[in-house]
Design a protein around this motif. Structure first.
Motif, short mmCIF file in Angstrom:
data_model
loop_
_atom_site.label_atom_id
_atom_site.label_comp_id
_atom_site.label_asym_id
_atom_site.label_seq_id
_atom_site.Cartn_x
_atom_site.Cartn_y
_atom_site.Cartn_z
N GLN A 165 18.42 -34.42 17.35
CA GLN A 165 18.80 -34.82 16.00
C GLN A 165 18.84 -33.63 15.03
OE1 GLN A 165 15.87 -37.20 13.89
NE2 GLN A 165 17.43 -38.70 13.40
N VAL A 168 31.54 -36.57 13.90
CA VAL A 168 30.57 -36.20 14.94
C VAL A 168 30.90 -37.00 16.19
CG1 VAL A 168 28.13 -36.33 15.63
CG2 VAL A 168 28.73 -35.59 13.32
N TRP A 225 19.32 -30.42 15.63
CA TRP A 225 20.46 -29.53 15.87
C TRP A 225 21.71 -30.14 15.22
CZ3 TRP A 225 25.35 -29.74 17.92
CH2 TRP A 225 25.99 -28.52 18.16
N VAL A 226 21.89 -31.43 15.42
CA VAL A 226 23.09 -32.09 14.89
C VAL A 226 23.06 -32.08 13.36
CG1 VAL A 226 24.44 -34.23 14.84
CG2 VAL A 226 23.36 -33.49 16.97
N ARG A 227 21.90 -32.36 12.79
CA ARG A 227 21.79 -32.35 11.32
C ARG A 227 22.18 -30.97 10.76
NH1 ARG A 227 18.75 -35.84 8.47
NH2 ARG A 227 17.19 -36.17 10.08
N SER A 256 23.36 -39.28 26.38
CA SER A 256 22.28 -38.38 25.94
C SER A 256 21.02 -39.15 25.59
CB SER A 256 22.75 -37.61 24.71
OG SER A 256 21.64 -37.06 24.03
N ILE A 285 29.41 -38.51 19.58
CA ILE A 285 28.10 -38.83 20.18
C ILE A 285 28.29 -39.15 21.65
CG2 ILE A 285 26.05 -40.28 20.04
CD1 ILE A 285 26.63 -40.72 17.10
N HIS A 319 19.17 -38.42 23.32
CA HIS A 319 19.05 -38.34 21.85
C HIS A 319 20.06 -39.21 21.12
CE1 HIS A 319 16.29 -35.00 22.43
NE2 HIS A 319 17.19 -34.43 23.21
N GLU A 379 24.07 -28.67 12.16
CA GLU A 379 25.51 -28.41 12.33
C GLU A 379 26.33 -29.16 11.28
OE1 GLU A 379 25.02 -25.58 14.62
OE2 GLU A 379 27.14 -26.09 14.56
N ILE A 411 20.73 -39.60 17.01
CA ILE A 411 21.94 -39.03 16.42
C ILE A 411 22.74 -40.13 15.71
CG2 ILE A 411 24.13 -37.86 16.96
CD1 ILE A 411 22.30 -36.44 19.20
N ALA A 445 27.82 -33.63 19.69
CA ALA A 445 26.36 -33.70 19.77
C ALA A 445 25.87 -33.41 21.20
CB ALA A 445 25.86 -35.06 19.31
N TYR A 484 22.27 -32.30 22.62
CA TYR A 484 21.39 -31.73 21.59
C TYR A 484 20.59 -32.80 20.86
CZ TYR A 484 23.73 -27.16 21.91
OH TYR A 484 24.20 -25.96 22.34
#
Ligand code: TUI
Length: 327
Positions: free
Chosen positions: A63, A83, A65-67, A89, A85, A91, A69, A95, A58, A61
């Motif tokens: 939320q 994932v 972007w992660v969703r 970050s 984390i 975010h 991916e 995340i 993550a 990046y």
């Protein structure tokens, strides 16, 4: 190697294979590092499809972007994945929610303590594996319900702790009951055996995956990895309490010089702003942060992810089989 030693290593190897592979439902006890800006679904699916545990990094990046991916990942592999984390970050909190919403089964964390998220993740049945730089944090996350810990030595690339893999792994092994995964300085089957000898049940790799066909970084980055030698990494950010290991280049040298002269944090941060992206996407090897571990010097060719995983484990497997045959 003496007969007793080989037998001990062989049985340790068997136990290691069972432990982490059964926990994560993977073929090889290997986890991919959460490399920020690098560990996309493209790389992670290649690792999962080759029998390891692929992770979407993550990084910094958001939320969405992660969703996205995670969804891409589900279309690229039917194998387990997770994932990573990065807790520094801004975010991280969002995340921490998106992994629950998207039904992610495995989470690794780095660059901080995952304490505030643990209860919720565990309530949703998520397997949580934090990266820890010390035995104290390993014990703390074990008490919080971590399923395993990744002990990352200072040989690793990117954001690092103080202890070496060699010193950290056995000390943590002696102080926790959950499986320990060794990280930092592992790029071939000798590193794998060494990790097992220290009591680790699995390994995490990063640098060796940078030099793979599937790794979505600029070709210049890959070529810099394969052409580097043992002493080519340098640590920036020691003064800012966020030490980061990178391959030496004009930016890193200048950063360390200015930092040693006591230049203010703001100036230093300006230098590194966007520097990882410059290396990863633009192939800027002069002013980019080329994050990589000390083992870069051992990585000599660009292979497929499948070949990397096989070269890490097949010699060990062959070795174990040869012992069985000789019995
Ligand atoms: O996180 C990493 N490696 C990373 S993150 C990253 S993005 C970044 N870029 C620039 C500056 C900072 C981050 C690039 N590479 N590895 C895992 C790791 N975790 N290494 C060290 C730690 C760590 C450090 C302190 C984990 C926990 C911790 O806890 C302190 C506490 O809260 O007790």
């Amino acid at each position: 190697m003496g007969a007793l030693h080989t037998e001990v290593l062989s049985s340790t190897y068997e136990a290691s294979m069972r432990n982490i592979t059964e926990l994560l439902h993977i073929k090889y006890p290997v986890i991919q590092g959460g490399m920020a800006n690098i560990a996309t679904a493209e790389l992670a699916s290649a690792v999962s499809n080759a029998g390891g545990l692929g992770l979407i990094g993550a990084g910094g990046y958001d939320q969405e972007w992660v969703r996205n991916e995670i969804r891409k990942m589900k279309s690229l592999t039917d194998k387990p994945f997770g994932v990573n984390i990065m807790l520094m970050s801004p975010h991280a909190k969002d995340i921490a929610e998106v992994v629950i919403e998207e039904g992610v089964k495995i989470v690794t964390t780095g660059a901080g303590s995952p304490g505030i998220y643990m209860e919720k993740w565990k309530a949703h049945g998520i397997i949580v594996i934090p990266v820890v730089p010390s035995a104290a944090l390993a014990k703390r996350v074990e008490r919080m319900g971590a399923d395993a810990v990744i002990c990352e030595g200072t040989e690793a690339g990117g954001h690092i702790g103080e202890l070496t893999t060699m010193a950290l792994v056995p000390q943590v092994v002696d102080q926790v009951s959950i499986p320990v995964i060794a990280a930092g300085g592992i790029a071939d089957h000798r590193g794998v055996l060494a990790a097992f000898a220290l009591g680790a049940k699995g390994i995490q790799i990063g640098t060796v995956l940078l030099a793979t066909k599937e790794c979505p970084i600029h070709e210049n980055y890959k070529l810099k990895i394969v052409s580097s030698k043992d002493t080519d990494t340098i640590v920036t950010g020691r003064q800012t309490k966020a030490p980061v290991r990178v391959l030496r280049n004009p930016m890193a040298v200048k950063y360390v010089e200015l930092s040693n002269q006591g230049v203010d944090l703001e100036t230093l941060e300006k230098m590194t702003l966007g520097s990882l992206r410059r290396a990863v996407f633009d192939g800027d090897m002069e002013t980019g942060s080329v994050m990589a571990g000390q083992i870069s010097g051992l990585v000599k060719e660009i292979k497929s992810v499948k070949d990397v995983l096989q070269s890490l484990f097949d010699p060990v497997d062959q070795y174990r089989l040869s012992l069985e045959v000789m019995k």
